[in-house]
Design an enzyme around this catalytic site. Structure first.
Site, PDB file in Angstrom:
ATOM      1  N   VAL A  60      87.632  11.630  63.339  1.00 46.39           N
ATOM      2  CA  VAL A  60      86.916  10.754  62.264  1.00 46.39           C
ATOM      3  C   VAL A  60      87.259   9.322  62.753  1.00 46.39           C
ATOM      4  CG1 VAL A  60      86.453  12.549  60.603  1.00 46.39           C
ATOM      5  CG2 VAL A  60      88.461  11.037  60.678  1.00 46.39           C
ATOM      6  N   SER A 138      93.974  10.132  46.285  1.00 46.31           N
ATOM      7  CA  SER A 138      95.137  10.810  46.060  1.00 46.31           C
ATOM      8  C   SER A 138      95.628   9.907  44.597  1.00 46.31           C
ATOM      9  CB  SER A 138      96.473  10.626  47.088  1.00 46.31           C
ATOM     10  OG  SER A 138      97.594  11.205  46.392  1.00 46.31           O
ATOM     11  N   TYR A 151     100.830   6.270  53.976  1.00 45.06           N
ATOM     12  CA  TYR A 151      99.989   7.141  53.289  1.00 45.06           C
ATOM     13  C   TYR A 151      99.481   6.662  51.917  1.00 45.06           C
ATOM     14  CZ  TYR A 151      98.182  11.372  50.931  1.00 45.06           C
ATOM     15  OH  TYR A 151      97.514  12.435  50.288  1.00 45.06           O
ATOM     16  N   ALA A 153      99.276   3.695  51.107  1.00 41.04           N
ATOM     17  CA  ALA A 153      98.301   2.449  51.248  1.00 41.04           C
ATOM     18  C   ALA A 153      97.073   2.789  51.750  1.00 41.04           C
ATOM     19  CB  ALA A 153      99.160   1.521  52.501  1.00 41.04           C
ATOM     20  N   SER A 154      97.049   3.915  52.393  1.00 38.44           N
ATOM     21  CA  SER A 154      95.612   4.433  52.617  1.00 38.44           C
ATOM     22  C   SER A 154      94.809   5.006  51.757  1.00 38.44           C
ATOM     23  CB  SER A 154      95.839   5.556  54.044  1.00 38.44           C
ATOM     24  OG  SER A 154      96.403   6.632  53.541  1.00 38.44           O
ATOM     25  N   LYS A 155      95.528   5.765  50.910  1.00 39.62           N
ATOM     26  CA  LYS A 155      94.667   6.400  49.660  1.00 39.62           C
ATOM     27  C   LYS A 155      94.459   5.164  48.586  1.00 39.62           C
ATOM     28  CE  LYS A 155      94.522  10.473  51.402  1.00 39.62           C
ATOM     29  NZ  LYS A 155      93.231  11.226  51.759  1.00 39.62           N
TER      30      LYS A 155
END
Length: 250
Positions: A60, A138, A151, A153-155
């Site tokens: 992706v 999350s 993680y 920051a991405s969520k």
């Protein structure tokens, strides 16, 4: 049969939450494209759900790969009614200890992947009169946790992007929501536990994050995604549905 005749694309669908979503969606009447970087695992899941599922190997983080996935779904089914952006992973590290290349790789899957999939699917949904997108964020999008800076920051980005897309595309009859799971058992956590010097203590610490004193099973998160994807949630858009056993209520 809440999803009768609905065509669904699910990324990260070869295991864990994504696999549980595929199983429930087929049971509820949907046709499902099981998309995952692990093509062999995706094929196995689709075979178990035949004839209501097919598989597609996709990274992706690649625009070309995502375009190929969407074209495959369109060619096979003629439309896409539901997109579940579930592909993602986590790595340990603070902003100091996380290598730049690891940060970039995680963001490319967890956040850019959502952007790329939506960028391809939204025009199709708009042309056919509407659709539904559910993103896997999350609970750490709102509370943070130690040693998972990339993680988290991405969520957080997924949660914010969900709201932006909900506003941008409400006029096209496209609902966009996200689910915010807490600790959910998966092969990812199997590996984390196995690599820990004290697995039992680590498992107990994971369970203790939740007032319910346990982690979620993938099906419990999949049920929340089902609700958001179904007409039962017809007035929900721009929402984050938290399913974390009470962790964010501490």
């Amino acid at each position: 049969m809440r999803l009768k005749d609905k065509v669904t694309v699910i990324t990260g669908a070869a295991a864990g939450i994504g696999k549980a979503v595929a199983e429930i969606f087929v049971r509820e009447g949907a046709s499902v494209l099981v998309a995952d970087r692990d093509g062999a695992a995706a094929e196995a899941v689709a075979a178990a759900l035949a004839p209501s599922a097919s598989a597609f190997a996709v990274d992706v983080s690649s625009s070309a790969a995502v375009a190929g996935m969407v074209e495959a779904a369109r060619a096979r089914y003629g439309r896409i009614d539901i997109l579940v952006n579930n592909a993602g992973y986590g790595i340990p590290g603070t902003v100091v200890s996380t290598a730049e290349e690891d940060w970039d790789a995680l963001m490319a899957v967890n956040l850019k992947g959502v952007y790329l999939c939506c960028r391809q699917v939204i025009p199709l949904m708009a042309a056919q009169g509407g659709g539904v997108i559910v993103n896997t964020a999350s609970n750490v999008a709102t509370v943070g946790i130690l040693d998972r800076a990339a993680y988290v920051a991405s969520k957080g980005g997924v949660a914010a992007l969900t709201k932006a897309m909900a506003l941008d595309h409400a006029g096209e009859n496209i609902r966009v929501n996200c689910v915010a799971p807490g600790v959910t058992w998966s092969t990812y956590f199997d590996k984390m536990v196995a690599s820990h010097p004290d697995p039992e203590t680590f498992k107990a610490r994971l369970k203790a994050r939740s007032p319910l004193g346990r982690w979620a099973e993938p099906v419990e998160i999949a049920n929340a995604i089902l609700w958001l994807a179904s007409d039962d949630a017809s007035f929900a858009t721009g929402s984050m549905l938290t399913v974390d056993g009470g962790m964010t209520a501490w």
